[in-house]
Scaffold this motif. Structure first.
Motif, PDB file in Angstrom:
ATOM      1  N   SER A  16       0.807  -1.223   0.000  1.00 39.89           N
ATOM      2  CA  SER A  16       0.000   0.000   0.000  1.00 39.89           C
ATOM      3  C   SER A  16       0.842   1.276   0.000  1.00 39.89           C
ATOM      4  O   SER A  16       0.273   2.378  -0.039  1.00 39.89           O
ATOM      5  N   LYS A  17       2.164   1.146   0.038  1.00 40.49           N
ATOM      6  CA  LYS A  17       3.041   2.307   0.213  1.00 40.49           C
ATOM      7  C   LYS A  17       3.881   2.565  -1.041  1.00 40.49           C
ATOM      8  O   LYS A  17       4.919   1.926  -1.234  1.00 40.49           O
ATOM      9  N   PRO A  18       3.462   3.497  -1.905  1.00 44.62           N
ATOM     10  CA  PRO A  18       4.215   3.751  -3.142  1.00 44.62           C
ATOM     11  C   PRO A  18       5.682   4.084  -2.900  1.00 44.62           C
ATOM     12  O   PRO A  18       6.554   3.647  -3.657  1.00 44.62           O
ATOM     13  N   ARG A  19       5.962   4.837  -1.850  1.00 40.66           N
ATOM     14  CA  ARG A  19       7.351   5.215  -1.576  1.00 40.66           C
ATOM     15  C   ARG A  19       8.199   3.983  -1.250  1.00 40.66           C
ATOM     16  O   ARG A  19       9.336   3.854  -1.724  1.00 40.66           O
ATOM     17  N   ALA A  20       7.659   3.100  -0.425  1.00 41.25           N
ATOM     18  CA  ALA A  20       8.391   1.876  -0.074  1.00 41.25           C
ATOM     19  C   ALA A  20       8.559   0.974  -1.291  1.00 41.25           C
ATOM     20  O   ALA A  20       9.615   0.350  -1.481  1.00 41.25           O
ATOM     21  N   LEU A  21       7.528   0.897  -2.119  1.00 35.29           N
ATOM     22  CA  LEU A  21       7.603   0.078  -3.329  1.00 35.29           C
ATOM     23  C   LEU A  21       8.677   0.607  -4.280  1.00 35.29           C
ATOM     24  O   LEU A  21       9.377  -0.166  -4.934  1.00 35.29           O
ATOM     25  N   ASP A  22       8.806   1.911  -4.343  1.00 35.76           N
ATOM     26  CA  ASP A  22       9.836   2.508  -5.189  1.00 35.76           C
ATOM     27  C   ASP A  22      11.228   2.295  -4.607  1.00 35.76           C
ATOM     28  O   ASP A  22      12.168   1.926  -5.321  1.00 35.76           O
ATOM     29  N   LYS A  23      11.366   2.495  -3.329  1.00 38.28           N
ATOM     30  CA  LYS A  23      12.662   2.327  -2.672  1.00 38.28           C
ATOM     31  C   LYS A  23      13.179   0.906  -2.824  1.00 38.28           C
ATOM     32  O   LYS A  23      14.393   0.673  -2.955  1.00 38.28           O
ATOM     33  N   ALA A  24      12.284  -0.065  -2.829  1.00 43.22           N
ATOM     34  CA  ALA A  24      12.679  -1.469  -2.917  1.00 43.22           C
ATOM     35  C   ALA A  24      13.419  -1.784  -4.204  1.00 43.22           C
ATOM     36  O   ALA A  24      14.197  -2.745  -4.264  1.00 43.22           O
ATOM     37  N   ARG A  25      13.204  -0.980  -5.227  1.00 44.67           N
ATOM     38  CA  ARG A  25      13.882  -1.213  -6.502  1.00 44.67           C
ATOM     39  C   ARG A  25      15.405  -1.070  -6.387  1.00 44.67           C
ATOM     40  O   ARG A  25      16.136  -1.598  -7.210  1.00 44.67           O
ATOM     41  N   GLY A  26      15.860  -0.353  -5.381  1.00 46.78           N
ATOM     42  CA  GLY A  26      17.290  -0.128  -5.227  1.00 46.78           C
ATOM     43  C   GLY A  26      17.915  -0.856  -4.054  1.00 46.78           C
ATOM     44  O   GLY A  26      19.066  -0.575  -3.697  1.00 46.78           O
ATOM     45  N   LEU A  27      17.195  -1.781  -3.433  1.00 43.71           N
ATOM     46  CA  LEU A  27      17.707  -2.469  -2.260  1.00 43.71           C
ATOM     47  C   LEU A  27      18.360  -3.803  -2.637  1.00 43.71           C
ATOM     48  O   LEU A  27      17.911  -4.490  -3.561  1.00 43.71           O
ATOM     49  N   ALA A  28      19.381  -4.164  -1.884  1.00 42.74           N
ATOM     50  CA  ALA A  28      20.140  -5.390  -2.168  1.00 42.74           C
ATOM     51  C   ALA A  28      19.474  -6.597  -1.525  1.00 42.74           C
ATOM     52  O   ALA A  28      20.054  -7.307  -0.699  1.00 42.74           O
ATOM     53  N   ALA A  57       3.727  -3.417 -12.626  1.00 44.38           N
ATOM     54  CA  ALA A  57       3.646  -3.134 -14.054  1.00 44.38           C
ATOM     55  C   ALA A  57       4.759  -2.182 -14.491  1.00 44.38           C
ATOM     56  O   ALA A  57       5.311  -2.300 -15.584  1.00 44.38           O
ATOM     57  N   THR A  58       5.096  -1.247 -13.621  1.00 46.26           N
ATOM     58  CA  THR A  58       6.187  -0.317 -13.909  1.00 46.26           C
ATOM     59  C   THR A  58       7.521  -1.049 -13.946  1.00 46.26           C
ATOM     60  O   THR A  58       8.406  -0.723 -14.749  1.00 46.26           O
ATOM     61  N   GLY A  59       7.670  -2.058 -13.086  1.00 44.93           N
ATOM     62  CA  GLY A  59       8.890  -2.864 -13.093  1.00 44.93           C
ATOM     63  C   GLY A  59      10.040  -2.187 -12.375  1.00 44.93           C
ATOM     64  O   GLY A  59       9.848  -1.366 -11.480  1.00 44.93           O
ATOM     65  N   GLY A  60      11.252  -2.562 -12.785  1.00 51.03           N
ATOM     66  CA  GLY A  60      12.448  -2.004 -12.171  1.00 51.03           C
ATOM     67  C   GLY A  60      12.993  -2.818 -11.017  1.00 51.03           C
ATOM     68  O   GLY A  60      13.925  -2.386 -10.335  1.00 51.03           O
ATOM     69  N   TYR A  61      12.424  -4.015 -10.786  1.00 49.22           N
ATOM     70  CA  TYR A  61      12.882  -4.847  -9.680  1.00 49.22           C
ATOM     71  C   TYR A  61      13.961  -5.837 -10.097  1.00 49.22           C
ATOM     72  O   TYR A  61      14.409  -6.667  -9.300  1.00 49.22           O
ATOM     73  N   GLY A  62      14.378  -5.762 -11.353  1.00 49.34           N
ATOM     74  CA  GLY A  62      15.481  -6.573 -11.828  1.00 49.34           C
ATOM     75  C   GLY A  62      15.224  -8.058 -11.671  1.00 49.34           C
ATOM     76  O   GLY A  62      14.127  -8.551 -11.917  1.00 49.34           O
ATOM     77  N   ALA A  63      16.267  -8.760 -11.231  1.00 54.92           N
ATOM     78  CA  ALA A  63      16.184 -10.213 -11.093  1.00 54.92           C
ATOM     79  C   ALA A  63      15.674 -10.651  -9.730  1.00 54.92           C
ATOM     80  O   ALA A  63      15.634 -11.840  -9.437  1.00 54.92           O
ATOM     81  N   ARG A  64      15.304  -9.712  -8.896  1.00 56.02           N
ATOM     82  CA  ARG A  64      14.760 -10.077  -7.583  1.00 56.02           C
ATOM     83  C   ARG A  64      13.474 -10.901  -7.762  1.00 56.02           C
ATOM     84  O   ARG A  64      12.655 -10.606  -8.627  1.00 56.02           O
TER      85      ARG A  64
END
Length: 287
Positions: A16-28, A57-64
């Motif tokens: 439910s948190k767009p900011r957290a969903l976006d931040k996750a794209r850059g986490l190891a 749908a936007t993606g950006g989560y790589g191979a995670r």
């Protein structure tokens, strides 16, 4: 065959948190559980489906690995969550509080052939772990140690002794059927030392990784569940010694004063393959 994909760190992210969903794209993190259940308040549950669908749908989560945890089918949100999660195209759908294989059957009636994961967090789930693990659509198990401790009415112990029977039953079931299995969360997210101890315990037991509640826990989990340089060096030397003996046709292989048999070579090759998979994941995933 063991589940080959790296799952050292599996981070819960509120759907439910767009900011957290976006931040996750850059986490190891090796995998993400996009949560529609416990991390989402009642008044946000319906809207969270659309928020999460847009993020995926936007993606950006790589191979995670992307796993969506739905609400239980016994709630007013569960069935719609399941249908929405199927449409999101995630790698797997995680069902909470799985107590029997029939629970997974009910979910599969909605999600079709989408791979399933099971939250193992009830006493009945522990007793039925073998039957649950045998489900043809199940690919992984997640230990829900907080809920399990609540149901068992245990007291907290750093050694997790009250939970060992349940953890062991699920590990046996997962390994018997070649499933992934990740350990439960460590609640004190600022306690790196305690987390490291619990990660080491889980790794020694045979878990593939650990579920995490905060990005600050990622480094500790990734380190704990990665082969160490010493383990990689030993694996290489065991393989070399075994190959030398095979080529000569004489004697037995010995490394560091210990006999090396074929079973050790299987483990050594798995160790090297895990390190390669971790390196490949890091190379494929944006940070």
């Amino acid at each position: 065959m063991a589940f080959a994909r790296p799952l050292r760190s599996v981070l819960y992210i509120p759907g439910s948190k767009p900011r957290a969903l976006d931040k996750a794209r850059g986490l190891a993190t090796d995998a993400i559980i996009f949560d529609l259940e416990d991390a989402v308040s009642v008044d946000e549950k319906v809207a969270a489906r659309a928020t999460l669908a847009e993020a995926l749908a936007t993606g950006g989560y790589g191979a995670r690995m992307r796993i969506v945890r739905i609400n239980g089918l016994d709630t007013e949100w569960g069935a719609d969550d399941a249908a929405a999660a199927k449409a999101m195209g995630a790698d797997a759908i995680l069902m909470p509080k799985v107590s029997s294989a029939s629970d997974l059957d009910a979910l599969a009636e909605i999600t079709g052939d989408t791979p399933l994961w099971a939250m193992m967090e009830t006493p009945l789930g522990m007793l039925n772990a073998a039957a649950i693990a045998a489900h043809p659509l199940l690919q992984g198990m997640v230990m829900g140690t907080n809920d399990l401790a609540k149901e068992l009415q245990t007291r907290f112990r750093a050694d997790r002794l009250p939970l060992m029977t349940g953890l062991g039953l699920c590990l046996l079931a997962a390994k018997a059927h070649g499933l992934a299995i990740v350990d439960g969360v460590y609640n004190a997210f600022k306690d790196d030392e305690g987390l490291a101890v619990e990660c080491a315990q889980g790794r020694d037991m045979g878990f593939d990784g650990k579920t995490l509640i905060h990005p600050a826990q990622l480094d500790v989990a990734n380190t704990a569940f990665s082969p160490s340089e010493a383990e990689l060096d030993l694996a290489r030397r065991q393989i070399a010694a075994f190959q030398d003996v095979e080529a000569s046709g004489q004697g037995v292989a010995v490394v560091d004063g210990r006999i090396v048999e074929n079973l050790h070579i299987v483990t050594a090759r798995e160790t090297l393959a895990k390190a390669e998979a971790i390196a490949a994941l890091a190379a494929e995933t944006p940070t």
